[in-house]
Structures are given as structure tokens and as C-alpha cells.
Design a protein around this motif. Structure first.
Motif, mmCIF file in Angstrom:
data_model
loop_
_atom_site.group_PDB
_atom_site.id
_atom_site.type_symbol
_atom_site.label_atom_id
_atom_site.label_comp_id
_atom_site.label_asym_id
_atom_site.label_seq_id
_atom_site.Cartn_x
_atom_site.Cartn_y
_atom_site.Cartn_z
ATOM 1 N N GLY A 66 0.807 -1.209 0.000
ATOM 2 C CA GLY A 66 0.000 0.000 0.000
ATOM 3 C C GLY A 66 0.837 1.254 0.000
ATOM 4 O O GLY A 66 1.986 1.287 -0.444
ATOM 5 N N ALA A 67 0.284 2.327 0.541
ATOM 6 C CA ALA A 67 0.938 3.638 0.515
ATOM 7 C C ALA A 67 2.217 3.615 1.320
ATOM 8 O O ALA A 67 2.403 2.817 2.217
ATOM 9 N N THR A 68 3.117 4.512 1.001
ATOM 10 C CA THR A 68 4.390 4.619 1.707
ATOM 11 C C THR A 68 4.424 5.902 2.516
ATOM 12 O O THR A 68 3.593 6.787 2.359
ATOM 13 N N ASP A 69 5.442 6.011 3.331
ATOM 14 C CA ASP A 69 5.606 7.206 4.172
ATOM 15 C C ASP A 69 6.527 8.241 3.531
ATOM 16 O O ASP A 69 6.876 9.232 4.150
ATOM 17 N N ARG A 70 6.923 8.019 2.298
ATOM 18 C CA ARG A 70 7.865 8.933 1.681
ATOM 19 C C ARG A 70 7.130 10.166 1.137
ATOM 20 O O ARG A 70 5.926 10.145 0.907
ATOM 21 N N THR A 71 7.879 11.254 0.835
ATOM 22 C CA THR A 71 7.337 12.449 0.188
ATOM 23 C C THR A 71 7.749 12.435 -1.269
ATOM 24 O O THR A 71 8.679 11.724 -1.655
ATOM 25 N N ASP A 72 7.093 13.240 -2.069
ATOM 26 C CA ASP A 72 7.392 13.266 -3.496
ATOM 27 C C ASP A 72 8.532 14.213 -3.832
ATOM 28 O O ASP A 72 9.049 14.192 -4.945
ATOM 29 N N GLY A 73 8.940 15.076 -2.900
ATOM 30 C CA GLY A 73 10.003 16.030 -3.179
ATOM 31 C C GLY A 73 11.378 15.452 -2.908
ATOM 32 O O GLY A 73 11.530 14.339 -2.427
ATOM 33 N N PHE A 74 12.414 16.223 -3.247
ATOM 34 C CA PHE A 74 13.790 15.829 -3.002
ATOM 35 C C PHE A 74 14.305 16.500 -1.740
ATOM 36 O O PHE A 74 13.946 17.630 -1.415
ATOM 37 N N ASP A 75 15.165 15.816 -1.026
ATOM 38 C CA ASP A 75 15.812 16.377 0.157
ATOM 39 C C ASP A 75 17.106 17.049 -0.305
ATOM 40 O O ASP A 75 18.173 16.439 -0.357
ATOM 41 N N GLU A 76 16.970 18.356 -0.651
ATOM 42 C CA GLU A 76 18.124 19.044 -1.221
ATOM 43 C C GLU A 76 19.281 19.119 -0.225
ATOM 44 O O GLU A 76 20.454 18.973 -0.607
ATOM 45 N N ARG A 77 18.969 19.334 1.020
ATOM 46 C CA ARG A 77 20.028 19.408 2.035
ATOM 47 C C ARG A 77 20.738 18.059 2.166
ATOM 48 O O ARG A 77 21.961 17.997 2.262
ATOM 49 N N GLY A 78 19.948 17.010 2.132
ATOM 50 C CA GLY A 78 20.546 15.682 2.222
ATOM 51 C C GLY A 78 21.419 15.372 1.021
ATOM 52 O O GLY A 78 22.490 14.754 1.157
ATOM 53 N N VAL A 79 20.995 15.805 -0.168
ATOM 54 C CA VAL A 79 21.791 15.583 -1.378
ATOM 55 C C VAL A 79 23.123 16.324 -1.264
ATOM 56 O O VAL A 79 24.187 15.783 -1.600
ATOM 57 N N GLN A 80 23.044 17.582 -0.784
ATOM 58 C CA GLN A 80 24.261 18.386 -0.645
ATOM 59 C C GLN A 80 25.233 17.755 0.350
ATOM 60 O O GLN A 80 26.452 17.698 0.094
ATOM 61 N N GLU A 81 24.729 17.265 1.453
ATOM 62 C CA GLU A 81 25.589 16.637 2.458
ATOM 63 C C GLU A 81 26.239 15.369 1.902
ATOM 64 O O GLU A 81 27.412 15.092 2.148
#
Length: 286
Positions: A66-81
Motif C-alpha cells: 500500500g501507501a508509503t511514508d515517503r514524500t514526493d520532493g527531493f531532500d536538497e540538504r541531504g543531497v548536498q551533504e
């Protein structure tokens, strides 16, 4: 016995699905596939399986759908880190590091689609509910197979009964037939002995004693009655029936060894063949 069942239960915005399947095996072989965070549920699942299955290779699979707990956006801060850590790691190993669109996409989407599992305490109730539904369907399928096996066993029990009846009908004629054979052999040898001669009577009496299978017939019939009653009863059947079949085979073997009669020997072979077919089929029954 073979069987399959599936059950589902709601768990927040998701659902828990439980599948139970089994194939034939003489003993009980259980395996349970659970998400790592829910492995504490395995003992309770195993206990429930043992309530409905005593034989077979049984596999239980539990999954969250079924549904997940994720969001549809990107974690820009996480990508940068992540890029900074990769750049530092490359520098430490003196490796040239260059950010490409492909690398950015891989890092940005690496965590997307991952589902965070609910806590074990929250999952326990839905898992049990889904398991109960799966086991109900599983037991229903096995019950249908059991009815088909019962009809087969009843037919084979009838064949065994007919076979032992034919042997019992032939048995009283074995000694008189031997008497006639002995008389013919004496005549062919030119020995004119009276059939009432003590030596002839003693030989015939010894032969009749050696080939007497009345006890074996009685025991075989008794075992067959027990087998017929057992397959129509509730509860575990398989192992008890296998023991009875073993004893029936033992009596049949003794009859074949003692009878000293071609017709009985042939009937015993058919009897043992039928017993072997029943034994093979009984390996699938609990």
C-alpha cells in the motif's frame, strides 16, 4: 498436504498481507519470511501454524503493502551533504571527483520508494488478523484435498477387502489340492500307497499346518477394519495409518510365505502392491 491461503488487514495507510502455502512432506518443515523489524512475531506465527498443520513444507510470508511514508520532493540538504562526503572521500583517496547529472539523480532518488515499517507493537494485531484469514483459506483448501483423498482411500480399502476375501476363499482348498498332488506323484513314481496310509496322512497334516494362514487372515482383517475406521475419523491420521499399513504388509508377506499356493501367491502380490500405493498416498496425509 498441499494448501494455499492469503489474508490482509489494514495498518494505518498501508495493509499487511500474509500468505501461507504448503507442499507435501512427511514431517513438518516451517519457514517464515518477515520484515526484519517484525521478526519478534515469528514465534507466535509458528505456534498458529502448528495448530493447523502437522505435516508438509509450510512457508509463511508477511509483507507490508500500500501507501508509503515517503514524500514526493527531493531532500536538497541531504543531497548536498552526501555530495560533500563523497568529495571528501574521493580527496582522501586522491581520486578525481566530478558531479554529473546522473550522480545527482542517483543520490536524489536513492531514498525514494523506501517504506518505513510501523513499530512491532502496532503491527502485531493486523498481522495476527491477516494470518487468521490466511489460515482459514489454507485449511479450507486442505480440507477439500482431504475429502478427495478419503474417497481414494475408501476405494483402495474396498480393493484390499476384496483381495483378502479371495485369499480366504482359496485357503481351505490348499491342503486338499496338495493331497491330490501327492497322490499323483506317488502314482507317477509307481508307488501304490493308500491315501489313508499313516505316512501319507502325516505328510498331509504337516503340510496343512505349515500352510495354515487363518491367523494372518484374521489379523489382516482386523487391521483393515482399524484402517477404515481411522481414515473416517477426526484428528491426526497419517502416522497411525502408516503403522497399520506396515502391520498389514507384514501379515500379507507371511501369508505369501506360508501358503505354498500359486493362486494365493499371486493374490498376495496384488495385495502388497495395493498396500504400497496406499502407503505412498498416506505420506501426504496428516
Amino acid at each position: 498436504m498441499t494448501g494455499y491461503g492469503r489474508g490482509t488487514a489494514a495498518l494505518g495507510s498501508k495493509s499487511v498481507a500474509v500468505q501461507v502455502s504448503s507442499v507435501n512432506r512427511r514431517s513438518l518443515d516451517l519457514s517464515v519470511s518477515l520484515p526484519p523489524a517484525w521478526e519478534g512475531l515469528e514465534p507466535a506465527i509458528v505456534e498458529e501454524i502448528r495448530r493447523v498443520a502437522a505435516r508438509g513444507k509450510v512457508h509463511v510470508e508477511v509483507e507490508l503493502t500500500g501507501a508509503t511514508d515517503r514524500t514526493d520532493g527531493f531532500d536538497e540538504r541531504g543531497v548536498q551533504e552526501t555530495l560533500q562526503r563523497l568529495k571528501a572521500l574521493a580527496a582522501a583517496h586522491q581520486i578525481s571527483f566530478q558531479v554529473t547529472p546522473e550522480l545527482l539523480w542517483q543520490i536524489a532518488t536513492a531514498g525514494k520508494g523506501a517504506t518505513e515499517l510501523p513499530a512491532l507493537e502496532a503491527a502485531q494485531g493486523p498481522v495476527r488478523s491477516a494470518l487468521a484469514a490466511a489460515l482459514a483459506a489454507f485449511a479450507e483448501m486442505r480440507a477439500k484435498e482431504g475429502k478427495a483423498l478419503l474417497r481414494d482411500f475408501e476405494g483402495r480399502a474396498g480393493a484390499l477387502s476384496a483381495g483378502i476375501a479371495a485369499i480366504a476363499e482359496r485357503a481351505p482348498h490348499v491342503a486338499p489340492a496338495y493331497r491330490e498332488l501327492l497322490n499323483r506323484r506317488l502314482r507317477d513314481a509307481g508307488l501304490e500307497l493308500n491315501l489313508d496310509d499313516e505316512r501319507v496322512l502325516k505328510e498331509i497334516a504337516l503340510f496343512a499346518d505349515r500352510c495354515d494362514i487363518s491367523e494372518e487372515l484374521t489379523r489382516f482383517r482386523s487391521h483393515l477394519e482399524q484402517f477404515t475406521a481411522l481414515i473416517g475419523s477426526d484428528g491426526e491420521v497419517g502416522r497411525k495409518a502408516e503403522f497399520i499399513l506396515q502391520e498389514m504388509n507384514r501379515e500379507a508377506h507371511t501369508m505369501g510365505s506360508k501358503a505354498n499356493d500359486l493362486a494365493i501367491s499371486r493374490a498376495v502380490i496384488e495385495l502388497k502392491n495395493e498396500l504400497e500405493r496406499v502407503k505412498e498416498q498416506m505420506a501426504n496425509v496428516e
